[in-house]
Design a protein around this motif. Structure first.
Motif, mmCIF file in Angstrom:
data_model
loop_
_atom_site.group_PDB
_atom_site.id
_atom_site.type_symbol
_atom_site.label_atom_id
_atom_site.label_comp_id
_atom_site.label_asym_id
_atom_site.label_seq_id
_atom_site.Cartn_x
_atom_site.Cartn_y
_atom_site.Cartn_z
ATOM 1 N N PRO A 503 -12.125 4.536 -9.283
ATOM 2 C CA PRO A 503 -11.305 3.317 -9.278
ATOM 3 C C PRO A 503 -11.067 2.726 -10.666
ATOM 4 C CG PRO A 503 -12.877 3.257 -7.477
ATOM 5 C CD PRO A 503 -13.221 4.456 -8.287
ATOM 6 N N VAL A 504 -12.068 2.829 -11.541
ATOM 7 C CA VAL A 504 -11.927 2.252 -12.878
ATOM 8 C C VAL A 504 -10.832 2.965 -13.655
ATOM 9 C CG1 VAL A 504 -13.058 1.862 -15.093
ATOM 10 C CG2 VAL A 504 -14.308 1.458 -12.956
ATOM 11 N N PHE A 505 -10.916 4.314 -13.688
ATOM 12 C CA PHE A 505 -9.922 5.070 -14.458
ATOM 13 C C PHE A 505 -8.565 5.083 -13.760
ATOM 14 C CE2 PHE A 505 -12.812 6.811 -17.621
ATOM 15 C CZ PHE A 505 -11.934 6.932 -18.693
ATOM 16 N N LYS A 506 -8.557 4.970 -12.449
ATOM 17 C CA LYS A 506 -7.280 4.865 -11.745
ATOM 18 C C LYS A 506 -6.560 3.596 -12.197
ATOM 19 C CE LYS A 506 -6.953 6.313 -7.569
ATOM 20 N NZ LYS A 506 -6.981 6.536 -6.114
ATOM 21 N N ASN A 507 -7.314 2.532 -12.313
ATOM 22 C CA ASN A 507 -6.730 1.275 -12.764
ATOM 23 C C ASN A 507 -6.259 1.380 -14.215
ATOM 24 O OD1 ASN A 507 -6.314 -1.705 -12.218
ATOM 25 N ND2 ASN A 507 -7.651 -1.817 -14.025
ATOM 26 N N HIS A 529 0.983 8.011 -4.417
ATOM 27 C CA HIS A 529 0.864 7.382 -3.106
ATOM 28 C C HIS A 529 0.054 6.088 -3.200
ATOM 29 C CE1 HIS A 529 1.864 11.527 -1.607
ATOM 30 N NE2 HIS A 529 2.588 10.794 -0.778
ATOM 31 N N ASP A 530 -0.262 5.678 -4.436
ATOM 32 C CA ASP A 530 -1.084 4.483 -4.631
ATOM 33 C C ASP A 530 -0.198 3.239 -4.546
ATOM 34 O OD1 ASP A 530 -3.503 5.871 -5.036
ATOM 35 O OD2 ASP A 530 -2.934 6.301 -7.111
ATOM 36 N N ASP A 531 0.083 2.802 -3.321
ATOM 37 C CA ASP A 531 0.997 1.672 -3.129
ATOM 38 C C ASP A 531 0.460 0.387 -3.767
ATOM 39 O OD1 ASP A 531 -0.864 2.209 -0.864
ATOM 40 O OD2 ASP A 531 -0.189 0.231 -0.205
ATOM 41 N N LYS A 532 -0.855 0.363 -4.035
ATOM 42 C CA LYS A 532 -1.443 -0.804 -4.688
ATOM 43 C C LYS A 532 -0.833 -1.041 -6.066
ATOM 44 C CE LYS A 532 -5.943 -2.409 -6.429
ATOM 45 N NZ LYS A 532 -7.388 -2.080 -6.551
ATOM 46 N N TYR A 533 -0.346 0.032 -6.690
ATOM 47 C CA TYR A 533 0.171 -0.077 -8.061
ATOM 48 C C TYR A 533 1.687 0.108 -8.123
ATOM 49 C CZ TYR A 533 -4.752 0.430 -9.323
ATOM 50 O OH TYR A 533 -6.105 0.239 -9.449
ATOM 51 N N HIS A 557 8.085 2.207 3.169
ATOM 52 C CA HIS A 557 8.079 0.773 2.875
ATOM 53 C C HIS A 557 7.779 -0.034 4.138
ATOM 54 C CE1 HIS A 557 9.131 -3.080 1.132
ATOM 55 N NE2 HIS A 557 10.041 -3.277 2.095
ATOM 56 N N LEU A 558 8.401 0.399 5.235
ATOM 57 C CA LEU A 558 8.179 -0.312 6.495
ATOM 58 C C LEU A 558 6.720 -0.213 6.920
ATOM 59 C CD1 LEU A 558 11.407 0.778 8.417
ATOM 60 C CD2 LEU A 558 10.937 -1.455 7.359
ATOM 61 N N ALA A 559 6.099 0.944 6.685
ATOM 62 C CA ALA A 559 4.695 1.126 7.049
ATOM 63 C C ALA A 559 3.805 0.218 6.217
ATOM 64 C CB ALA A 559 4.297 2.586 6.862
ATOM 65 N N GLN A 560 4.150 0.057 4.924
ATOM 66 C CA GLN A 560 3.347 -0.806 4.059
ATOM 67 C C GLN A 560 3.468 -2.271 4.485
ATOM 68 O OE1 GLN A 560 4.918 0.095 0.208
ATOM 69 N NE2 GLN A 560 4.361 2.263 0.393
ATOM 70 N N VAL A 561 4.693 -2.664 4.842
ATOM 71 C CA VAL A 561 4.919 -4.054 5.243
ATOM 72 C C VAL A 561 4.177 -4.384 6.530
ATOM 73 C CG1 VAL A 561 6.662 -5.706 6.026
ATOM 74 C CG2 VAL A 561 7.129 -4.204 4.089
ATOM 75 N N SER A 562 4.197 -3.429 7.474
ATOM 76 C CA SER A 562 3.528 -3.660 8.762
ATOM 77 C C SER A 562 2.011 -3.647 8.594
ATOM 78 C CB SER A 562 3.955 -2.594 9.775
ATOM 79 O OG SER A 562 3.587 -1.303 9.331
#
Length: 562
Positions: A503-507, A529-533, A557-562
């Protein structure tokens, strides 16, 4: 004889001199028998009367010393010429082997990536490790066959001189023997060809054994099934065909070794009953036939090796025919500055499989700008990988135009454009050394990146080579990133780079590395696929069934919103 062409092209003068020396050695070989017979049968009218004077040479009494000196001189000449001929050919063959491999390496490197992926590494590896040595081995025996053929012709000429009827009888016997020899050799050659095809399959299985080691260790039944029905099945097929072929070949070679003795027996026990021949002539014939045993044995013994080499040569030719070369100008030219890369109606179609149309991507219209971060997202099989290889110019589009600024990518410019692109794919290869010119600045920059990527405690640079590449998947990807930074390209593509990072290096990757490249006015593309970023991206391209769709309307996008 196609195999021998590689020798004559490599060093025609050396090959000519080698064959000439071998031919002279062969003629001298054939002259030794009449020379000896002149010494031991001085009263034989078929030979000139020998000088019977005895002289002392080096404390030894030597009869017919003139003939003895001629015999010694001939033997020394044969030794020198034969040795020089063979050494010269061995050196040429070593150069030919290297050149053949080198040309094959460049052929592979110059092939379109799609072709390399289709053929697979197993066939390439088998060609280099199996076919090339066999071809060189076959080419090496051709001069030896020529040399011994000359010796054989000389001795048959001697038989004509002794007794023409014997010569005709011997030729008929040799012809029948060679026919009986060649039939099983042909059968054995076909078995070797079957075995060679099976070896390609074995190479693929070995690759699966190595790269599938983790999966096989987790399931004993799976491993047993793989060994029984795949890996060892190919081994058994190769062993079975090789055993049969070797049995036939060896038995046939033993028969070839005895052909001369069969002929001697036929002359001594059959021919003498139908034709008149003096005792002295018979002794000369038997000596000549004993003498040609060696050349006949070498010639016939070389045929199996030639047969195996021919199988590999045909295999190599077939593989090379399957490797087209890209229609491109390999010279790297200076290109004009560009700020955007554009796709204009780009399409790419995979070849048909079993009569069905392959997967198609496009038409695609998009723009990648310097100083921007672009994310490519999409479900598995949506066409992300194909799009990425089109962006890095690994794949050439079936139709449409790719433009860097106002300059269209063409056969003349594609190699030059590729020099501006850097990529780390999910199946990247990490070389064990820095493939750049080493300067103090490069080494200082390398050390800086090693510290930045927390690799300075793990990896050192020694004479341009990494001290180790035995690292975790995440560390290896960081090392690959270091190499990409050193290359300083205009466009970078990262295929799921952060997937193996903690997680550290991903960030760090998303919030520091990508923005830093953007700040340096690089065009940055990340398959992720890292929708967080996703908020890091200036632009998001969504692939769905080979086409670009609007992110706001996409199922992802719809899957992320739901």
């Amino acid at each position: 004889m196609k195999i021998f062409n590689s020798f004559t092209k490599e060093a025609p003068n050396k090959v000519f001199i080698s064959i000439l020396l071998g031919a002279l050695a062969g003629m001298l070989y054939s002259a030794l028998i009449p020379l000896v017979l002149s010494g031991i049968n001085p009263e034989d009218p078929a030979f000139p009367k020998a000088d019977t004077v005895t002289e002392t040479l080096f404390s030894f009494d030597v009869s017919n010393y003139k003939l003895a000196l001629m015999f010694l001189f001939s033997c020394v000449l044969i030794l020198l010429m034969r040795s020089s001929s063979e050494v010269m050919l061995i050196r040429v063959s070593s150069n030919v082997a290297k050149d053949l491999r080198t040309k094959f390496y460049y052929r592979i490197a110059g092939a379109p990536l799609a072709t390399q992926e289709k053929i697979g590494s197993a066939r390439f590896t088998a060609a280099v490790n199996i076919d090339v040595p066999r071809i060189i081995g076959g080419a090496r025996v051709i001069p030896e066959i020529l040399i011994n053929t000359i010796t054989l012709v000389g001795m048959l000429g001697f038989l004509v001189y002794l007794n023409f009827e014997v010569f005709k009888f011997v030729m008929m016997a040799i012809f029948i023997g060679v026919i009986c020899y060649q039939i099983p050799i042909t059968i054995g050659s076909r078995m070797f060809q079957t075995s060679r095809i099976e070896q390609d399959k074995l190479q693929e299985s070995i690759k699966s054994l190595i790269y599938g080691a983790k999966e096989l260790k987790l399931d004993t039944l799976k491993r047993q099934h793989f060994f029984k029905h795949t890996l060892l099945n190919h081994e058994d097929n190769i062993l079975k065909n090789n055993k049969r072929a070797e049995t036939i070949m060896r038995a046939t070679m033993c028969f070839g070794d005895l052909i001369s003795f069969f002929v001697i027996g036929a002359v001594c026990f059959i021919f003498v009953n139908y034709y008149s021949i003096s005792q002295q002539e018979l002794v000369g014939v038997v000596m000549a036939l004993l003498y040609v045993t060696g050349p006949i044995s070498i010639i016939l013994g070389s045929i199996p090796q030639l047969a195996i080499a021919s199988v590999s040569y045909r295999r190599m030719e077939k593989l090379i025919a399957e490797i087209p070369q890209e229609d491109s100008n390999e010279q790297v030219n200076q290109l004009g500055e560009w700020q955007s890369m554009r796709f204009n109606q780009i399409e790419y179609s995979y070849p048909m499989v079993s009569g069905e149309a392959g997967f198609k991507v496009g038409p695609l219209n998009l723009e990648i700008n310097k100083g921007e971060i672009t994310f490519i997202i999409g479900a598995n099989g949506s066409g992300k990988s194909t799009l990425s290889k089109l962006l890095t110019l690994h794949y050439l589009p079936t139709s449409g135009d790719i433009l860097f600024g106002d300059q269209r990518v063409s056969a003349d410019s594609i190699v030059s454009h590729r020099q501006t692109i850097g990529a780390i794919y999910s199946d990247y290869h990490l070389f064990d050394r820095l493939l750049v010119e080493l300067t103090d600045e490069v080494l200082a920059t390398t050390q800086h990146y090693l510290k930045t990527l927390h690799l300075d405690k793990k990896v050192k640079i020694v004479d341009g080579q990494f001290s180790t590449t035995s690292l975790s998947d995440g560390q290896r990807k960081r090392l690959a990133l270091l190499v990409a930074f050193l290359e300083d390209k205009d466009l970078y593509l990262f295929d799921e780079w952060a997937a193996d990072q903690d997680p550290v290096f991903k960030n760090v990757f998303y919030t520091e590395i990508l923005p830093n490249l953007k700040a340096k006015n690089k065009a940055v593309i990340a398959i992720s696929h890292d929708d967080k970023y996703f908020d890091v991206a200036d632009k998001i391209l969504v692939m769905d069934q080979g086409k670009l769709v609007d992110y706001e309307e996409s199922s992802l996008h719809l899957a992320q919103v739901s």
